[in-house]
Design a protein around this motif. Structure first.
Motif, mmCIF file in Angstrom:
data_model
loop_
_atom_site.group_PDB
_atom_site.id
_atom_site.type_symbol
_atom_site.label_atom_id
_atom_site.label_comp_id
_atom_site.label_asym_id
_atom_site.label_seq_id
_atom_site.Cartn_x
_atom_site.Cartn_y
_atom_site.Cartn_z
ATOM 1 N N ARG A 236 0.843 -1.196 0.000
ATOM 2 C CA ARG A 236 0.000 0.000 0.000
ATOM 3 C C ARG A 236 0.873 1.239 0.000
ATOM 4 N NH1 ARG A 236 -3.441 0.423 4.636
ATOM 5 N NH2 ARG A 236 -4.308 2.192 3.534
ATOM 6 N N GLY A 237 0.507 2.187 -0.870
ATOM 7 C CA GLY A 237 1.267 3.428 -0.974
ATOM 8 C C GLY A 237 1.274 4.206 0.320
ATOM 9 N N ARG A 238 0.140 4.221 1.020
ATOM 10 C CA ARG A 238 0.059 4.942 2.295
ATOM 11 C C ARG A 238 1.020 4.359 3.326
ATOM 12 N NH1 ARG A 238 -3.124 9.672 2.687
ATOM 13 N NH2 ARG A 238 -4.673 9.489 1.063
ATOM 14 N N ALA A 239 1.200 3.045 3.290
ATOM 15 C CA ALA A 239 2.117 2.413 4.252
ATOM 16 C C ALA A 239 3.542 2.898 4.024
ATOM 17 C CB ALA A 239 2.036 0.894 4.134
ATOM 18 N N LEU A 240 3.969 2.943 2.764
ATOM 19 C CA LEU A 240 5.322 3.421 2.464
ATOM 20 C C LEU A 240 5.459 4.902 2.783
ATOM 21 C CD1 LEU A 240 8.102 2.664 1.449
ATOM 22 C CD2 LEU A 240 7.296 3.016 -0.892
ATOM 23 N N GLU A 241 4.400 5.687 2.533
ATOM 24 C CA GLU A 241 4.428 7.111 2.880
ATOM 25 C C GLU A 241 4.579 7.290 4.387
ATOM 26 O OE1 GLU A 241 1.441 8.620 -0.698
ATOM 27 O OE2 GLU A 241 0.735 8.543 1.357
ATOM 28 N N ASN A 242 3.832 6.501 5.161
ATOM 29 C CA ASN A 242 3.918 6.605 6.622
ATOM 30 C C ASN A 242 5.292 6.212 7.137
ATOM 31 O OD1 ASN A 242 1.273 7.463 6.763
ATOM 32 N ND2 ASN A 242 0.454 5.424 7.159
ATOM 33 N N VAL A 243 5.897 5.192 6.526
ATOM 34 C CA VAL A 243 7.240 4.774 6.944
ATOM 35 C C VAL A 243 8.251 5.884 6.630
ATOM 36 C CG1 VAL A 243 9.116 3.166 6.413
ATOM 37 C CG2 VAL A 243 6.814 2.306 6.809
ATOM 38 N N LEU A 244 8.165 6.451 5.425
ATOM 39 C CA LEU A 244 9.090 7.537 5.066
ATOM 40 C C LEU A 244 8.954 8.710 6.042
ATOM 41 C CD1 LEU A 244 8.849 7.665 1.166
ATOM 42 C CD2 LEU A 244 10.919 7.295 2.504
ATOM 43 N N ALA A 245 7.713 9.116 6.316
ATOM 44 C CA ALA A 245 7.501 10.254 7.211
ATOM 45 C C ALA A 245 7.922 9.921 8.638
ATOM 46 C CB ALA A 245 6.036 10.670 7.178
ATOM 47 N N GLY A 246 7.597 8.723 9.105
ATOM 48 C CA GLY A 246 7.952 8.341 10.466
ATOM 49 C C GLY A 246 9.448 8.258 10.685
#
Length: 195
Positions: free
Chosen positions: A108-118
């Motif tokens: 999921r794109g949101r999962a990768l976005e959350n990991v990058l931001a976190g």
């Protein structure tokens, strides 16, 4: 949410296309000689869609033309809004991850976005981070916004983000590359008085 909007968009486009097809096809059929039903607005080959009486019926009413112009202007604005919504770039929903078996897996794109931001927020000097993925699922591109603390060094933070966070995300997703656009912004703070 985006799947629902996509479905609504397709249904509305399908209905609009069907209405235009039926009206245009019926006018064409009547123009070619088919006999229309008695209730149809277009009577025959020589008939016009709006007669002179229809066009001038409301001419003397003060409200008619401003209303027509307002409705047409509203329709143009709605059509422009819809067009801009269609052309606007959307976030990437899925990323194709190489799993080693030739099949691949979807992340999921949101999962990768959350990991990058976190992970970006764990870097020294980063107060807040946001990430969004764009592009294709086989070749994603990241847009990252980093809000820096007043004492942060932008060049050091950017170097650590690209060498640590971005590299880790690229390697864990099995991507050949993960290009990123990073925007740095400082936290607003009160000026310190020097004596």
């Amino acid at each position: 949410m985006s799947a629902m909007l996509r479905t609504v968009n397709r249904v509305l486009l399908g209905l609009a296309g069907l209405v235009l097809l039926v009206i245009g096809g019926s006018v064409l059929a009547v123009g070619l000689g088919a006999s229309p039903p008695s209730w149809w607005f277009h009577d025959g080959r020589r008939d016009v869609l709006l007669s002179a009486a229809d066009r001038t019926r409301w001419r003397d009413e003060g409200w008619f033309w401003p209303t027509v112009i307002a409705v047409l202007a509203l329709l143009v604005l709605l059509a422009l809004w819809w067009l801009s919504a269609q052309l606007r770039r959307r976030r990437l929903g899925e990323v194709l991850v190489e799993s080693g078996d030739g099949e691949g897996a979807l992340l999921r794109g949101r999962a990768l976005e959350n990991v990058l931001a976190g992970e970006a927020e764990t870097l020294d000097g980063v107060e807040h981070a946001q990430a969004a993925l764009r592009g294709r699922r086989t070749a994603p591109r990241a847009r990252v916004g980093l809000t820096l603390a007043p004492d942060a060094t932008p060049s050091d933070t950017l170097h650590r983000f690209s060498s640590e966070v971005l590299t880790r995300a690229r390697d864990s997703a099995g991507l050949a590359s993960l290009p990123a656009t990073v925007r740095l912004r400082g936290v607003r703070h009160r000026a310190e008085r020097v004596s």
